[in-house]
Design a protein around this motif. Structure first.
Motif, short mmCIF file in Angstrom:
data_model
loop_
_atom_site.label_atom_id
_atom_site.label_comp_id
_atom_site.label_asym_id
_atom_site.label_seq_id
_atom_site.Cartn_x
_atom_site.Cartn_y
_atom_site.Cartn_z
N ALA A 72 -109.63 26.43 23.95
CA ALA A 72 -110.62 25.97 24.92
C ALA A 72 -110.84 24.47 24.72
O ALA A 72 -110.57 23.93 23.64
CB ALA A 72 -111.94 26.72 24.75
N LEU A 73 -111.31 23.82 25.76
CA LEU A 73 -111.67 22.42 25.72
C LEU A 73 -113.17 22.34 25.97
O LEU A 73 -113.67 22.90 26.95
CB LEU A 73 -110.92 21.63 26.80
N ALA A 74 -113.88 21.68 25.07
CA ALA A 74 -115.33 21.49 25.22
C ALA A 74 -115.60 20.00 25.37
O ALA A 74 -115.12 19.19 24.57
CB ALA A 74 -116.08 22.04 24.01
N LEU A 75 -116.34 19.65 26.40
CA LEU A 75 -116.75 18.27 26.64
C LEU A 75 -118.27 18.23 26.62
O LEU A 75 -118.92 19.19 27.04
CB LEU A 75 -116.26 17.77 28.00
N GLY A 114 -123.54 9.71 22.39
CA GLY A 114 -122.16 9.44 22.77
C GLY A 114 -121.53 10.70 23.32
O GLY A 114 -122.18 11.75 23.44
N PHE A 115 -120.26 10.60 23.64
CA PHE A 115 -119.54 11.72 24.23
C PHE A 115 -118.52 12.26 23.25
O PHE A 115 -118.07 11.57 22.35
CB PHE A 115 -118.85 11.27 25.53
N PHE A 116 -118.16 13.53 23.46
CA PHE A 116 -117.15 14.15 22.61
C PHE A 116 -116.28 15.06 23.45
O PHE A 116 -116.69 15.56 24.50
CB PHE A 116 -117.79 14.94 21.45
N SER A 117 -115.07 15.26 22.96
CA SER A 117 -114.20 16.31 23.47
C SER A 117 -113.67 17.06 22.26
O SER A 117 -113.29 16.45 21.26
CB SER A 117 -113.06 15.75 24.33
N LEU A 118 -113.70 18.36 22.36
CA LEU A 118 -113.24 19.23 21.27
C LEU A 118 -112.15 20.14 21.80
O LEU A 118 -112.29 20.71 22.89
CB LEU A 118 -114.38 20.12 20.76
N VAL A 119 -111.09 20.30 21.04
CA VAL A 119 -110.11 21.34 21.30
C VAL A 119 -110.41 22.44 20.31
O VAL A 119 -110.49 22.19 19.09
CB VAL A 119 -108.66 20.84 21.15
N LEU A 120 -110.63 23.64 20.83
CA LEU A 120 -111.02 24.79 20.02
C LEU A 120 -109.91 25.84 20.04
O LEU A 120 -109.23 26.01 21.05
CB LEU A 120 -112.30 25.41 20.57
N ARG A 121 -109.78 26.54 18.91
CA ARG A 121 -108.83 27.65 18.82
C ARG A 121 -109.60 28.90 18.41
O ARG A 121 -110.40 28.87 17.48
CB ARG A 121 -107.77 27.35 17.77
N ALA A 173 -132.15 14.40 13.82
CA ALA A 173 -131.76 15.73 14.30
C ALA A 173 -130.67 15.57 15.36
O ALA A 173 -130.48 14.49 15.92
CB ALA A 173 -132.97 16.46 14.86
N LEU A 174 -129.97 16.67 15.64
CA LEU A 174 -128.83 16.67 16.55
C LEU A 174 -129.03 17.72 17.64
O LEU A 174 -129.53 18.82 17.38
CB LEU A 174 -127.55 17.01 15.77
N ARG A 175 -128.63 17.36 18.85
CA ARG A 175 -128.53 18.34 19.93
C ARG A 175 -127.32 17.96 20.79
O ARG A 175 -126.84 16.83 20.75
CB ARG A 175 -129.79 18.43 20.76
N PHE A 176 -126.82 18.94 21.52
CA PHE A 176 -125.71 18.73 22.44
C PHE A 176 -126.20 18.92 23.86
O PHE A 176 -127.01 19.81 24.14
CB PHE A 176 -124.57 19.71 22.14
N GLU A 177 -125.70 18.09 24.78
CA GLU A 177 -126.09 18.15 26.18
C GLU A 177 -124.83 18.04 27.05
O GLU A 177 -123.76 17.67 26.56
CB GLU A 177 -127.02 16.98 26.53
N GLU A 178 -125.01 18.31 28.34
CA GLU A 178 -123.97 18.12 29.35
C GLU A 178 -122.66 18.83 28.98
O GLU A 178 -121.58 18.29 29.16
CB GLU A 178 -123.72 16.63 29.58
N LEU A 179 -122.78 20.05 28.46
CA LEU A 179 -121.60 20.78 28.00
C LEU A 179 -120.77 21.31 29.17
O LEU A 179 -121.31 21.85 30.14
CB LEU A 179 -122.00 21.94 27.11
N GLU A 180 -119.47 21.14 29.05
CA GLU A 180 -118.50 21.74 29.96
C GLU A 180 -117.45 22.40 29.09
O GLU A 180 -116.90 21.75 28.20
CB GLU A 180 -117.82 20.67 30.82
N ILE A 181 -117.18 23.65 29.34
CA ILE A 181 -116.19 24.39 28.55
C ILE A 181 -115.11 24.90 29.51
O ILE A 181 -115.42 25.48 30.55
CB ILE A 181 -116.83 25.61 27.82
N ARG A 182 -113.86 24.65 29.14
CA ARG A 182 -112.72 25.15 29.93
C ARG A 182 -111.82 25.97 29.04
O ARG A 182 -111.44 25.52 27.95
CB ARG A 182 -111.89 23.98 30.48
N GLN A 183 -111.47 27.16 29.51
CA GLN A 183 -110.53 28.01 28.78
C GLN A 183 -109.12 27.44 28.95
O GLN A 183 -108.75 27.02 30.04
CB GLN A 183 -110.58 29.43 29.35
N LEU A 184 -108.36 27.39 27.85
CA LEU A 184 -106.97 26.95 27.88
C LEU A 184 -106.13 28.08 27.29
O LEU A 184 -106.45 28.60 26.24
CB LEU A 184 -106.79 25.68 27.03
N ILE A 233 -110.14 22.28 16.30
CA ILE A 233 -108.89 21.76 15.74
C ILE A 233 -108.72 20.27 16.04
O ILE A 233 -107.91 19.61 15.42
CB ILE A 233 -107.66 22.57 16.20
N HIS A 234 -109.50 19.77 17.01
CA HIS A 234 -109.47 18.33 17.31
C HIS A 234 -110.83 17.92 17.87
O HIS A 234 -111.36 18.58 18.76
CB HIS A 234 -108.37 17.99 18.31
#
Length: 120
Positions: free
Chosen positions: A75-78, A95-102, A59-70, A111-112
């Protein structure tokens, strides 16, 4: 969106999980050993690595989310992804991820995606 993404994964719904990515050849995923372009390449990766038996074992879960509006409409999600055994809830990978969202007419789309496994 990320909660829905984890829910899709946990139901074994690969298409629902992939729907969070913008369906474009310009959409990119960077992992430990490759740069992938477009949803078809992402589908092949996830199918081979996690969904080969229909639904992922873990199963999957996300933790330690930080979202910044660009600006504008991005937006940038970490955060941290955690894969865990469904029965014991023991972490099997993280592990860690960074997402660029549109922001699109269909909602926020990735988108990335740069995801890296944490060292053990």
């Amino acid at each position: 969106m990320l909660r829905s993404s984890a829910d899709d994964w946990n139901r074994g719904d690969l298409e629902g999980f992939l729907d969070d990515y913008l369906d474009s050849g310009e959409t990119t995923f960077v992992g430990g050993s490759a740069v992938l372009h477009g949803v078809p390449e992402l589908r092949r990766r996830y199918q081979a690595a996690y969904f080969k038996d229909g639904a992922p074992r873990d199963a999957l879960r996300f933790e330690e989310l930080e979202i910044r509006q660009l600006p504008p409409h991005h937006a940038l999600a970490l955060g941290r992804y955690v894969l865990f055994d469904r029965a014991t809830h023991t972490t099997t990978a993280t592990g860690f991820f960074s997402l660029v969202l549109r922001r699109t007419t269909r909602g926020w789309k990735i988108i990335h995606d740069h995801s890296s496994a944490a060292s053990s």
